[in-house]
Design a protein around this motif. Sequence first.
Motif, PDB file in Angstrom:
ATOM      1  N   ALA A  17      19.099  47.966 -50.947  1.00 25.08           N
ATOM      2  CA  ALA A  17      18.663  47.429 -52.257  1.00 25.08           C
ATOM      3  C   ALA A  17      17.745  48.418 -52.974  1.00 25.08           C
ATOM      4  N   GLU A  37      33.180  36.187 -52.613  1.00 27.19           N
ATOM      5  CA  GLU A  37      34.135  35.526 -51.700  1.00 27.19           C
ATOM      6  C   GLU A  37      35.495  35.364 -52.363  1.00 27.19           C
ATOM      7  N   PHE A  55      37.037  46.080 -59.007  1.00 24.90           N
ATOM      8  CA  PHE A  55      35.777  45.674 -58.356  1.00 24.90           C
ATOM      9  C   PHE A  55      35.313  46.774 -57.397  1.00 24.90           C
ATOM     10  N   ARG A  59      32.249  49.694 -57.642  1.00 25.24           N
ATOM     11  CA  ARG A  59      31.155  49.721 -56.651  1.00 25.24           C
ATOM     12  C   ARG A  59      31.106  51.074 -55.954  1.00 25.24           C
ATOM     13  N   GLN A  91      26.599  45.910 -41.952  1.00 18.80           N
ATOM     14  CA  GLN A  91      27.567  45.105 -42.694  1.00 18.80           C
ATOM     15  C   GLN A  91      27.912  45.819 -44.000  1.00 18.80           C
ATOM     16  N   ASN A  92      27.146  46.854 -44.315  1.00 17.07           N
ATOM     17  CA  ASN A  92      27.304  47.532 -45.595  1.00 17.07           C
ATOM     18  C   ASN A  92      28.486  48.484 -45.559  1.00 17.07           C
ATOM     19  N   PHE A 152      36.906  38.577 -46.468  1.00 17.81           N
ATOM     20  CA  PHE A 152      36.697  37.255 -45.851  1.00 17.81           C
ATOM     21  C   PHE A 152      38.036  36.775 -45.270  1.00 17.81           C
ATOM     22  N   GLY A 153      37.971  36.311 -44.020  1.00 19.88           N
ATOM     23  CA  GLY A 153      39.189  35.865 -43.333  1.00 19.88           C
ATOM     24  C   GLY A 153      39.801  36.959 -42.498  1.00 19.88           C
ATOM     25  N   GLU A 154      39.274  38.189 -42.594  1.00 19.94           N
ATOM     26  CA  GLU A 154      39.796  39.291 -41.782  1.00 19.94           C
ATOM     27  C   GLU A 154      38.829  39.599 -40.639  1.00 19.94           C
ATOM     28  N   MET A 155      39.337  40.123 -39.573  1.00 23.05           N
ATOM     29  CA  MET A 155      38.533  40.396 -38.376  1.00 23.05           C
ATOM     30  C   MET A 155      37.688  41.650 -38.589  1.00 23.05           C
ATOM     31  N   THR A 177      19.340  41.271 -44.295  1.00 17.95           N
ATOM     32  CA  THR A 177      20.549  40.459 -44.384  1.00 17.95           C
ATOM     33  C   THR A 177      20.171  38.988 -44.500  1.00 17.95           C
ATOM     34  N   SER A 178      20.976  38.280 -45.293  1.00 19.54           N
ATOM     35  CA  SER A 178      20.675  36.864 -45.570  1.00 19.54           C
ATOM     36  C   SER A 178      21.100  35.957 -44.433  1.00 19.54           C
ATOM     37  N   VAL A 181      26.743  35.337 -43.546  1.00 15.69           N
ATOM     38  CA  VAL A 181      28.136  35.666 -43.237  1.00 15.69           C
ATOM     39  C   VAL A 181      28.314  35.869 -41.739  1.00 15.69           C
ATOM     40  N   TYR A 182      29.354  35.234 -41.207  1.00 21.97           N
ATOM     41  CA  TYR A 182      29.673  35.353 -39.777  1.00 21.97           C
ATOM     42  C   TYR A 182      30.783  36.358 -39.583  1.00 21.97           C
ATOM     43  N   GLY A 218       9.021  41.507 -46.354  1.00 17.26           N
ATOM     44  CA  GLY A 218       8.603  42.516 -47.325  1.00 17.26           C
ATOM     45  C   GLY A 218       9.759  43.459 -47.562  1.00 17.26           C
ATOM     46  N   ALA A 220      12.211  46.632 -47.259  1.00 16.91           N
ATOM     47  CA  ALA A 220      12.649  47.413 -46.087  1.00 16.91           C
ATOM     48  C   ALA A 220      12.000  48.799 -46.049  1.00 16.91           C
TER      49      ALA A 220
HETATM   50  C1  BV8 Z   1      36.045  36.322 -39.818  1.00 15.98           C
HETATM   51  C2  BV8 Z   1      32.884  43.427 -47.237  1.00 15.98           C
HETATM   52  C3  BV8 Z   1      37.623  35.544 -38.287  1.00 15.98           C
HETATM   53  C4  BV8 Z   1      33.196  43.008 -48.626  1.00 15.98           C
HETATM   54  C5  BV8 Z   1      32.014  41.402 -46.357  1.00 15.98           C
HETATM   55  C6  BV8 Z   1      32.192  28.599 -42.320  1.00 15.98           C
HETATM   56  C7  BV8 Z   1      31.272  28.785 -41.309  1.00 15.98           C
HETATM   57  C8  BV8 Z   1      31.195  29.980 -40.600  1.00 15.98           C
HETATM   58  C9  BV8 Z   1      32.034  31.020 -40.917  1.00 15.98           C
HETATM   59  C10 BV8 Z   1      32.930  30.848 -41.928  1.00 15.98           C
HETATM   60  C11 BV8 Z   1      33.032  29.651 -42.625  1.00 15.98           C
HETATM   61  N1  BV8 Z   1      34.009  29.791 -43.555  1.00 15.98           N
HETATM   62  C12 BV8 Z   1      34.533  31.035 -43.464  1.00 15.98           C
HETATM   63  C13 BV8 Z   1      33.891  31.670 -42.475  1.00 15.98           C
HETATM   64  C14 BV8 Z   1      34.108  32.999 -42.022  1.00 15.98           C
HETATM   65  C15 BV8 Z   1      33.540  33.995 -43.026  1.00 15.98           C
HETATM   66  C16 BV8 Z   1      32.129  33.643 -43.424  1.00 15.98           C
HETATM   67  O1  BV8 Z   1      31.207  33.868 -42.683  1.00 15.98           O
HETATM   68  N2  BV8 Z   1      32.012  33.095 -44.651  1.00 15.98           N
HETATM   69  C17 BV8 Z   1      30.691  32.738 -45.161  1.00 15.98           C
HETATM   70  C18 BV8 Z   1      30.707  32.891 -46.696  1.00 15.98           C
HETATM   71  C19 BV8 Z   1      30.392  31.297 -44.740  1.00 15.98           C
HETATM   72  N3  BV8 Z   1      33.537  35.252 -42.336  1.00 15.98           N
HETATM   73  C20 BV8 Z   1      34.649  35.998 -42.349  1.00 15.98           C
HETATM   74  O2  BV8 Z   1      35.646  35.706 -42.960  1.00 15.98           O
HETATM   75  C21 BV8 Z   1      34.598  37.240 -41.481  1.00 15.98           C
HETATM   76  N4  BV8 Z   1      35.785  37.273 -40.680  1.00 15.98           N
HETATM   77  O3  BV8 Z   1      35.359  35.349 -39.627  1.00 15.98           O
HETATM   78  O4  BV8 Z   1      37.220  36.549 -39.181  1.00 15.98           O
HETATM   79  C22 BV8 Z   1      38.890  35.989 -37.703  1.00 15.98           C
HETATM   80  C23 BV8 Z   1      39.114  35.707 -36.376  1.00 15.98           C
HETATM   81  C24 BV8 Z   1      40.288  36.095 -35.813  1.00 15.98           C
HETATM   82  C25 BV8 Z   1      41.221  36.796 -36.570  1.00 15.98           C
HETATM   83  C26 BV8 Z   1      40.982  37.083 -37.910  1.00 15.98           C
HETATM   84  C27 BV8 Z   1      39.801  36.673 -38.493  1.00 15.98           C
HETATM   85  C28 BV8 Z   1      34.600  38.501 -42.318  1.00 15.98           C
HETATM   86  C29 BV8 Z   1      33.341  38.562 -43.141  1.00 15.98           C
HETATM   87  C30 BV8 Z   1      33.260  39.921 -43.818  1.00 15.98           C
HETATM   88  C31 BV8 Z   1      33.427  39.746 -45.298  1.00 15.98           C
HETATM   89  N5  BV8 Z   1      33.177  41.038 -45.925  1.00 15.98           N
HETATM   90  N6  BV8 Z   1      31.779  42.633 -46.836  1.00 15.98           N
HETATM   91  C32 BV8 Z   1      32.423  43.849 -49.564  1.00 15.98           C
HETATM   92  O5  BV8 Z   1      31.394  44.434 -49.150  1.00 15.98           O
HETATM   93  O6  BV8 Z   1      32.840  43.901 -50.715  1.00 15.98           O
HETATM   94  S1  BV8 Z   1      30.719  40.326 -46.263  1.00 15.98           S
HETATM   95  C33 BV8 Z   1      29.529  40.866 -47.338  1.00 15.98           C
HETATM   96  O7  BV8 Z   1      28.706  39.773 -47.613  1.00 15.98           O
HETATM   97  C34 BV8 Z   1      28.630  41.875 -46.733  1.00 15.98           C
HETATM   98  O8  BV8 Z   1      29.290  42.821 -45.963  1.00 15.98           O
HETATM   99  C35 BV8 Z   1      27.644  41.050 -45.976  1.00 15.98           C
HETATM  100  O9  BV8 Z   1      28.083  40.820 -44.684  1.00 15.98           O
HETATM  101  C36 BV8 Z   1      27.684  39.771 -46.747  1.00 15.98           C
HETATM  102  C37 BV8 Z   1      26.435  39.676 -47.568  1.00 15.98           C
HETATM  103  O10 BV8 Z   1      25.406  39.601 -46.645  1.00 15.98           O
HETATM  104  P1  BV8 Z   1      24.116  40.511 -46.760  1.00 15.98           P
HETATM  105  O11 BV8 Z   1      24.452  41.908 -46.379  1.00 15.98           O
HETATM  106  O12 BV8 Z   1      23.126  39.786 -45.958  1.00 15.98           O
HETATM  107  O13 BV8 Z   1      23.721  40.540 -48.284  1.00 15.98           O
HETATM  108  P2  BV8 Z   1      23.033  39.359 -49.106  1.00 15.98           P
HETATM  109  O14 BV8 Z   1      23.018  39.780 -50.533  1.00 15.98           O
HETATM  110  O15 BV8 Z   1      23.662  38.053 -48.725  1.00 15.98           O
HETATM  111  O16 BV8 Z   1      21.529  39.319 -48.551  1.00 15.98           O
HETATM  112  C38 BV8 Z   1      20.682  40.416 -48.776  1.00 15.98           C
HETATM  113  C39 BV8 Z   1      19.408  40.123 -48.004  1.00 15.98           C
HETATM  114  O17 BV8 Z   1      18.531  41.240 -48.167  1.00 15.98           O
HETATM  115  C40 BV8 Z   1      18.650  38.903 -48.524  1.00 15.98           C
HETATM  116  O18 BV8 Z   1      18.220  38.139 -47.424  1.00 15.98           O
HETATM  117  C41 BV8 Z   1      17.464  39.494 -49.277  1.00 15.98           C
HETATM  118  O19 BV8 Z   1      16.312  38.685 -49.142  1.00 15.98           O
HETATM  119  C42 BV8 Z   1      17.257  40.796 -48.538  1.00 15.98           C
HETATM  120  N7  BV8 Z   1      16.671  41.849 -49.373  1.00 15.98           N
HETATM  121  C43 BV8 Z   1      16.908  42.106 -50.687  1.00 15.98           C
HETATM  122  N8  BV8 Z   1      16.183  43.190 -51.056  1.00 15.98           N
HETATM  123  C44 BV8 Z   1      15.517  43.624 -49.953  1.00 15.98           C
HETATM  124  C45 BV8 Z   1      15.828  42.777 -48.872  1.00 15.98           C
HETATM  125  N9  BV8 Z   1      15.314  42.938 -47.650  1.00 15.98           N
HETATM  126  C46 BV8 Z   1      14.475  43.979 -47.474  1.00 15.98           C
HETATM  127  N10 BV8 Z   1      14.121  44.836 -48.451  1.00 15.98           N
HETATM  128  C47 BV8 Z   1      14.627  44.694 -49.697  1.00 15.98           C
HETATM  129  N11 BV8 Z   1      14.276  45.553 -50.660  1.00 15.98           N
END
Ligand code: BV8
Length: 229
Positions: A17, A37, A55, A59, A91-92, A152-155, A177-178, A181-182, A218, A220
Amino acid sequence: MRDIRNIVVLTGAGVSAESGIDTFRDAGGLWEQHRVEDVATPEAFARDPDLVHRFYDARRAAIQTKAPNAAHAALARLDAAWPGELLIVTQNVDDLHERAGAARLIHMHGEHLNAWCSACDQRSPWTGPLIDRPACPACGLPGTLRPDIVWFGEMPYRMDEIYHALARADLFVSIGTSGAVYPAAGFVREARAGGARTLELNLEPSEGGYWFDEARHGPATALVPQWVD
Ligand code: BV8
């Protein structure tokens, strides 16, 4: 408390960030009124490949104008100096950890600077905006490349290696990280099950913050050098 030899670090968008790369909380929904998503899925790509290419091309172009920050640099110092096992799982999809010098690194959600060919299944360095349908460097076919990003939905990538490292970890540190995402959001529980101590370094408490033994809140660029050095 057992000695700390093996460390696993998980990073998310928050570690980049302060380099000027939007986190998903900032970008989510802001981009052409689409939630990440809705854009970062195979279905979205099948439905409207140009939207998804726009998109990711936008980026990727933005990332190339950014630089690693003090948090990336501190993790690279740790990587160079730590005598025990260390694995940085990010995850980035940006390349700021590499550009800061980190080596023991896994991009579980893929990398912006790679493209993946749906014809020959080869991954190759990105050569230009995918919206222009460049030819695959490996097989030469045009229009078969997609971003090498785990949608999302991919391994996610290299999960066996990641779970193996979590089981052996003495310390698990989650940075920027928030916990939304699982499977990444479940890593803290895997590490705890293996007996690791757990530390969260984040701007604010994450969704899984209560799983951590300790949390420091605070930016990073302040917290990570303080922890590493
Ligand atoms: C899978 C690439 C299975 C894209 C990404 C219900 C329950 C549980 C799980 C699921 C569900 N429904 C669906 C699922 C599964 C799903 C999931 O988890 N969905 C969520 C929405 C509920 N997961 C998946 O689909 C994963 N695959 O499960 O596969 C499977 C099994 C067998 C066979 C096939 C498949 C795949 C998930 C990956 C998706 N791709 N990224 C792209 O980048 O364009 S996810 C993407 O979003 C990121 O990579 C990252 O992981 C996520 C965002 O998370 P963060 O990195 O945490 O970012 P965020 O903005 O959310 O938070 C930032 C944090 O930083 C905040 O907390 C903030 O406070 C903090 N911050 C900000 N500034 C600072 C700071 N901290 C410190 N200093 C600062 N300055």
